[in-house]
Design a protein around this motif. Structure first.
Motif, PDB file in Angstrom:
ATOM      1  N   LYS A   1       1.870  16.324 -13.709  1.00 35.99           N
ATOM      2  CA  LYS A   1       1.954  17.789 -13.620  1.00 35.99           C
ATOM      3  C   LYS A   1       3.113  18.304 -14.473  1.00 35.99           C
ATOM      4  O   LYS A   1       2.974  19.301 -15.186  1.00 35.99           O
ATOM      5  CB  LYS A   1       2.122  18.223 -12.160  1.00 35.99           C
ATOM      6  CG  LYS A   1       0.861  18.056 -11.350  1.00 35.99           C
ATOM      7  CD  LYS A   1       1.082  18.443  -9.893  1.00 35.99           C
ATOM      8  CE  LYS A   1      -0.168  18.157  -9.075  1.00 35.99           C
ATOM      9  NZ  LYS A   1       0.035  18.434  -7.645  1.00 35.99           N
ATOM     10  N   GLU A   2       4.274  17.629 -14.354  1.00 36.17           N
ATOM     11  CA  GLU A   2       5.426  18.021 -15.169  1.00 36.17           C
ATOM     12  C   GLU A   2       5.091  17.917 -16.650  1.00 36.17           C
ATOM     13  O   GLU A   2       5.438  18.794 -17.445  1.00 36.17           O
ATOM     14  CB  GLU A   2       6.637  17.138 -14.852  1.00 36.17           C
ATOM     15  CG  GLU A   2       7.353  17.488 -13.583  1.00 36.17           C
ATOM     16  CD  GLU A   2       8.586  16.611 -13.385  1.00 36.17           C
ATOM     17  OE1 GLU A   2       9.286  16.305 -14.380  1.00 36.17           O
ATOM     18  OE2 GLU A   2       8.835  16.230 -12.220  1.00 36.17           O
ATOM     19  N   TRP A   3       4.424  16.828 -17.007  1.00 34.37           N
ATOM     20  CA  TRP A   3       4.056  16.608 -18.405  1.00 34.37           C
ATOM     21  C   TRP A   3       3.143  17.745 -18.868  1.00 34.37           C
ATOM     22  O   TRP A   3       3.332  18.291 -19.957  1.00 34.37           O
ATOM     23  CB  TRP A   3       3.342  15.265 -18.545  1.00 34.37           C
ATOM     24  CG  TRP A   3       2.917  14.967 -19.949  1.00 34.37           C
ATOM     25  CD1 TRP A   3       1.708  15.200 -20.509  1.00 34.37           C
ATOM     26  CD2 TRP A   3       3.721  14.420 -20.977  1.00 34.37           C
ATOM     27  NE1 TRP A   3       1.690  14.823 -21.809  1.00 34.37           N
ATOM     28  CE2 TRP A   3       2.920  14.331 -22.134  1.00 34.37           C
ATOM     29  CE3 TRP A   3       5.044  13.984 -21.040  1.00 34.37           C
ATOM     30  CZ2 TRP A   3       3.399  13.828 -23.337  1.00 34.37           C
ATOM     31  CZ3 TRP A   3       5.501  13.481 -22.242  1.00 34.37           C
ATOM     32  CH2 TRP A   3       4.688  13.407 -23.375  1.00 34.37           C
ATOM     33  N   ALA A   4       2.173  18.099 -18.023  1.00 41.43           N
ATOM     34  CA  ALA A   4       1.252  19.168 -18.385  1.00 41.43           C
ATOM     35  C   ALA A   4       1.996  20.486 -18.561  1.00 41.43           C
ATOM     36  O   ALA A   4       1.641  21.294 -19.437  1.00 41.43           O
ATOM     37  CB  ALA A   4       0.167  19.306 -17.321  1.00 41.43           C
ATOM     38  N   GLU A   5       3.024  20.714 -17.751  1.00 42.22           N
ATOM     39  CA  GLU A   5       3.806  21.952 -17.866  1.00 42.22           C
ATOM     40  C   GLU A   5       4.692  21.943 -19.113  1.00 42.22           C
ATOM     41  O   GLU A   5       4.875  22.972 -19.760  1.00 42.22           O
ATOM     42  CB  GLU A   5       4.682  22.135 -16.614  1.00 42.22           C
ATOM     43  CG  GLU A   5       3.907  22.444 -15.359  1.00 42.22           C
ATOM     44  CD  GLU A   5       4.791  22.443 -14.097  1.00 42.22           C
ATOM     45  OE1 GLU A   5       6.027  22.290 -14.234  1.00 42.22           O
ATOM     46  OE2 GLU A   5       4.230  22.565 -13.002  1.00 42.22           O
TER      47      GLU A   5
ATOM     48  N   MET B   1       1.823   9.109  -6.126  1.00 42.21           N
ATOM     49  CA  MET B   1       2.292  10.483  -5.963  1.00 42.21           C
ATOM     50  C   MET B   1       3.311  10.834  -7.043  1.00 42.21           C
ATOM     51  O   MET B   1       3.271  11.932  -7.619  1.00 42.21           O
ATOM     52  CB  MET B   1       2.875  10.685  -4.556  1.00 42.21           C
ATOM     53  CG  MET B   1       1.812  10.679  -3.486  1.00 42.21           C
ATOM     54  SD  MET B   1       2.373  10.692  -1.764  1.00 42.21           S
ATOM     55  CE  MET B   1       3.853  11.614  -1.763  1.00 42.21           C
ATOM     56  N   GLU B   2       4.224   9.915  -7.335  1.00 47.04           N
ATOM     57  CA  GLU B   2       5.222  10.137  -8.384  1.00 47.04           C
ATOM     58  C   GLU B   2       4.550  10.292  -9.744  1.00 47.04           C
ATOM     59  O   GLU B   2       4.928  11.154 -10.548  1.00 47.04           O
ATOM     60  CB  GLU B   2       6.228   8.989  -8.425  1.00 47.04           C
ATOM     61  CG  GLU B   2       7.164   8.947  -7.236  1.00 47.04           C
ATOM     62  CD  GLU B   2       8.041   7.692  -7.203  1.00 47.04           C
ATOM     63  OE1 GLU B   2       7.873   6.799  -8.055  1.00 47.04           O
ATOM     64  OE2 GLU B   2       8.891   7.614  -6.300  1.00 47.04           O
TER      65      GLU B   2
ATOM     66  N   PHE C   1       0.833  -1.201   0.000  1.00 46.76           N
ATOM     67  CA  PHE C   1       0.000   0.000   0.000  1.00 46.76           C
ATOM     68  C   PHE C   1       0.872   1.259   0.000  1.00 46.76           C
ATOM     69  O   PHE C   1       0.651   2.181  -0.773  1.00 46.76           O
ATOM     70  CB  PHE C   1      -0.939  -0.001   1.218  1.00 46.76           C
ATOM     71  CG  PHE C   1      -1.796   1.226   1.304  1.00 46.76           C
ATOM     72  CD1 PHE C   1      -2.915   1.362   0.497  1.00 46.76           C
ATOM     73  CD2 PHE C   1      -1.478   2.255   2.185  1.00 46.76           C
ATOM     74  CE1 PHE C   1      -3.702   2.499   0.568  1.00 46.76           C
ATOM     75  CE2 PHE C   1      -2.261   3.395   2.260  1.00 46.76           C
ATOM     76  CZ  PHE C   1      -3.379   3.521   1.440  1.00 46.76           C
ATOM     77  N   ARG C   2       1.899   1.283   0.879  1.00 46.09           N
ATOM     78  CA  ARG C   2       2.817   2.432   0.929  1.00 46.09           C
ATOM     79  C   ARG C   2       3.505   2.637  -0.417  1.00 46.09           C
ATOM     80  O   ARG C   2       3.631   3.751  -0.915  1.00 46.09           O
ATOM     81  CB  ARG C   2       3.871   2.231   2.028  1.00 46.09           C
ATOM     82  CG  ARG C   2       3.385   2.602   3.396  1.00 46.09           C
ATOM     83  CD  ARG C   2       4.559   2.607   4.397  1.00 46.09           C
ATOM     84  NE  ARG C   2       4.087   2.028   5.636  1.00 46.09           N
ATOM     85  CZ  ARG C   2       4.399   0.848   6.124  1.00 46.09           C
ATOM     86  NH1 ARG C   2       5.269   0.086   5.518  1.00 46.09           N
ATOM     87  NH2 ARG C   2       3.879   0.400   7.253  1.00 46.09           N
ATOM     88  N   SER C   3       3.963   1.535  -1.002  1.00 46.81           N
ATOM     89  CA  SER C   3       4.646   1.594  -2.291  1.00 46.81           C
ATOM     90  C   SER C   3       3.704   2.130  -3.368  1.00 46.81           C
ATOM     91  O   SER C   3       4.096   2.984  -4.173  1.00 46.81           O
ATOM     92  CB  SER C   3       5.154   0.204  -2.655  1.00 46.81           C
ATOM     93  OG  SER C   3       5.723   0.199  -3.925  1.00 46.81           O
ATOM     94  N   CYS C   4       2.473   1.649  -3.390  1.00 44.38           N
ATOM     95  CA  CYS C   4       1.495   2.108  -4.384  1.00 44.38           C
ATOM     96  C   CYS C   4       1.186   3.592  -4.185  1.00 44.38           C
ATOM     97  O   CYS C   4       1.071   4.347  -5.152  1.00 44.38           O
ATOM     98  CB  CYS C   4       0.200   1.296  -4.294  1.00 44.38           C
ATOM     99  SG  CYS C   4       0.366  -0.386  -4.924  1.00 44.38           S
ATOM    100  N   LYS C   5       1.071   3.998  -2.947  1.00 43.75           N
ATOM    101  CA  LYS C   5       0.795   5.401  -2.635  1.00 43.75           C
ATOM    102  C   LYS C   5       1.946   6.284  -3.136  1.00 43.75           C
ATOM    103  O   LYS C   5       1.719   7.328  -3.751  1.00 43.75           O
ATOM    104  CB  LYS C   5       0.617   5.559  -1.126  1.00 43.75           C
ATOM    105  CG  LYS C   5       0.042   6.866  -0.698  1.00 43.75           C
ATOM    106  CD  LYS C   5      -0.252   6.839   0.798  1.00 43.75           C
ATOM    107  CE  LYS C   5      -0.793   8.159   1.282  1.00 43.75           C
ATOM    108  NZ  LYS C   5      -1.050   8.159   2.714  1.00 43.75           N
ATOM    109  N   LYS C   6       3.181   5.834  -2.896  1.00 42.64           N
ATOM    110  CA  LYS C   6       4.358   6.575  -3.356  1.00 42.64           C
ATOM    111  C   LYS C   6       4.366   6.654  -4.881  1.00 42.64           C
ATOM    112  O   LYS C   6       4.613   7.721  -5.462  1.00 42.64           O
ATOM    113  CB  LYS C   6       5.626   5.892  -2.836  1.00 42.64           C
ATOM    114  CG  LYS C   6       6.891   6.596  -3.223  1.00 42.64           C
ATOM    115  CD  LYS C   6       8.108   5.863  -2.697  1.00 42.64           C
ATOM    116  CE  LYS C   6       9.385   6.506  -3.198  1.00 42.64           C
ATOM    117  NZ  LYS C   6      10.563   5.745  -2.843  1.00 42.64           N
ATOM    118  N   MET C   7       4.109   5.505  -5.545  1.00 43.20           N
ATOM    119  CA  MET C   7       4.090   5.494  -7.008  1.00 43.20           C
ATOM    120  C   MET C   7       2.990   6.404  -7.550  1.00 43.20           C
ATOM    121  O   MET C   7       3.187   7.098  -8.563  1.00 43.20           O
ATOM    122  CB  MET C   7       3.908   4.069  -7.535  1.00 43.20           C
ATOM    123  CG  MET C   7       5.161   3.222  -7.429  1.00 43.20           C
ATOM    124  SD  MET C   7       4.962   1.649  -8.266  1.00 43.20           S
ATOM    125  CE  MET C   7       4.507   0.596  -6.899  1.00 43.20           C
TER     126      MET C   7
END
Length: 108
Positions: free
Chosen positions: A83-87, A76-77, A68-74
């Motif tokens: 967001k970077e892609w949109a920028e 977020m990444e 779950f922690r790993s999925c949450k981190k992924m």
């Protein structure tokens, strides 16, 4: 004397009956003891199996939390990359548009 013999025969019959009753009770006692021993052995086996299952559940729960922690981190990444892609996407389109005339000049 005859009465004494009758009394003696009655007491002997009673003694035989009591002895048979005692033998039957001893047999029942042995059967119950064997059953108790078997049940105790099975109880210990079940307790051991329950402990193993509890340990496995604990390990699986820890693994689940880590996943779950790993999925949450992924996630977020991935959101950050989105967001970077949109920028960067509009900038990339501008660069792409700027390159088209250059490519056209190069083909001539």
């Amino acid at each position: 004397m005859e009465e004494s013999l009758k009394e003696l025969a009655g007491r002997a019959a009673k003694a035989v009956q009591d002895n048979n009753h005692l033998i039957a009770k001893e047999s029942m006692k042995q059967t119950i003891s064997r059953n108790l021993d078997r049940n105790l052995i099975r109880y210990k086996e079940v307790v051991s199996e329950v402990k193993q299952v509890e340990q496995k559940l604990t390990a699986l729960s820890a693994e689940r939390k880590e996943i779950f922690r790993s999925c949450k981190k992924m996630k977020m990444e991935l959101e950050a990359l989105g967001k970077e892609w949109a920028e960067h996407e509009p900038k990339a389109k501008v660069v792409e548009e700027e390159e088209k005339p250059v490519e056209a000049d190069g083909e001539e």
